[in-house]
Enzyme design. Structure first.
Site, short mmCIF file in Angstrom:
data_model
loop_
_atom_site.label_atom_id
_atom_site.label_comp_id
_atom_site.label_asym_id
_atom_site.label_seq_id
_atom_site.Cartn_x
_atom_site.Cartn_y
_atom_site.Cartn_z
N THR A 1 -1.21 -6.12 37.00
CA THR A 1 -1.78 -6.54 35.71
C THR A 1 -0.93 -6.09 34.53
O THR A 1 -1.40 -6.06 33.39
CB THR A 1 -3.20 -5.97 35.55
N GLY B 1 1.17 -6.08 31.40
CA GLY B 1 1.36 -7.06 30.34
C GLY B 1 0.11 -7.79 29.91
O GLY B 1 0.19 -8.71 29.09
N THR B 2 -1.04 -7.40 30.44
CA THR B 2 -2.28 -8.12 30.13
C THR B 2 -2.57 -8.15 28.63
O THR B 2 -2.88 -9.20 28.06
CB THR B 2 -3.47 -7.49 30.87
N GLY B 3 -2.49 -6.99 27.97
CA GLY B 3 -2.83 -6.92 26.56
C GLY B 3 -1.88 -7.71 25.68
O GLY B 3 -2.31 -8.42 24.75
N CYS B 4 -0.58 -7.60 25.97
CA CYS B 4 0.43 -8.36 25.21
C CYS B 4 0.18 -9.86 25.37
O CYS B 4 0.25 -10.62 24.40
CB CYS B 4 1.83 -8.03 25.71
N LYS C 1 -11.75 -5.12 24.08
CA LYS C 1 -11.46 -5.52 25.45
C LYS C 1 -12.10 -4.53 26.42
O LYS C 1 -11.75 -3.36 26.45
CB LYS C 1 -9.94 -5.57 25.65
#
Length: 263
Positions: free
Chosen positions: A204, A206-209, A173
């Site tokens: 932003t 929580g983007t990865g989860c 990412k």
């Protein structure tokens, strides 16, 4: 039957990341979400004020309870704070006949540590080899492999370094780089670059989860890894575009953006 996805991750009391983000994403994408809580955090828009890891036996019992009765079509892992938890969860997902999306969470959006340094060897030797797709961001790549990415062209080297630990696919990412939000998906042979415009929005959390859960939802529907990742990228881009203020710090992405027709 509705596809079933199991998230194995920590709880975010503020509702923006972790188990809460995972279940919201799964609902939004039409799959049935289930959970194994690995840790409880006191967390809000300003950061993580406390974290309490659950015992390995509690994590194992939750997992077996769900998988042995209900069954799963995909598993997603998030916060696994200790080497003991990493190794237990790696053993569980390796023994489950379902694709696994591993998000090797190291720190929170606010910079709070969520993975002990002593657990890194277990992530490398146990968890990554059990992954169908690993989804590290650039900070996590550096922590796991020592490879530091400063430009888009260096993402291939990062992907190769992660693949050496055994996941079938890796999604590097590149959201921390300047310019468009670009990610690299590869299995060491096929290569897919996923680009999206960068939205001027600081909310932003929580983007990865969210991205990892969206990938798991696609895999549970029977999609290929490239198909699932492309659909997840489109979903999370919309969620980031409509992220909203919450509390006094960094707010969450909007998991329900499609329901509101904001984008």
């Amino acid at each position: 039957m509705i596809p079933r996805v199991l998230t194995v991750a920590g709880s975010d009391s503020g509702g923006g990341a972790g188990i809460q983000a995972d279940l919201k994403t799964m609902l939004a994408l039409g799959v049935h979400g289930m959970s194994v809580v690995t840790a409880v955090t006191a967390q809000n828009s300003l950061g993580v004020q406390g974290a309490w890891e659950l015992p390995v036996e509690a994590v194992r019992a939750q997992y077996r309870s769900v998988v042995d009765d209900i069954g799963v079509q995909a598993v997603k892992t998030g916060m696994l704070a200790s080497a003991e938890l990493v190794e237990a969860v790696a053993e569980l997902i390796a023994g489950t006949d379902a694709p696994a999306v591993v998000d090797p969470v190291g720190v929170s959006k606010h910079g709070d540590a969520l993975l002990a340094a002593s657990a890194l060897d277990s992530v490398r030797s146990k968890l990554l080899p059990a992954a169908t797709v690993a989804t590290p961001n650039l900070d996590e790549v550096a922590r796991i492999t020592g490879v530091r990415v400063e430009s888009e062209r260096e993402m291939r080297r990062a992907a190769a370094a992660v693949l050496e630990y055994g996941p079938r696919w890796v999604l590097i990412k590149g959201g921390h780089l300047p310019g468009d939000a670009v990610d690299l998906l590869t299995d060491g042979s096929d290569e897919y670059w996923l680009r999206a415009p960068r939205h001027d929005n600081r909310h932003t959390h929580g983007t990865g989860c969210t991205l990892a859960s969206a990938i798991a939802a696609g895999l549970a529907k029977g999609w290929s890894v490239p198909e699932a990742v492309a659909a997840a990228k489109e979903y999370v881009t919309g969620a980031v575009a409509t992220g909203f203020a919450l509390g006094g710090g960094i707010g969450p992405v909007d998991h329900g953006w499609r329901f509101r027709g904001d984008v």
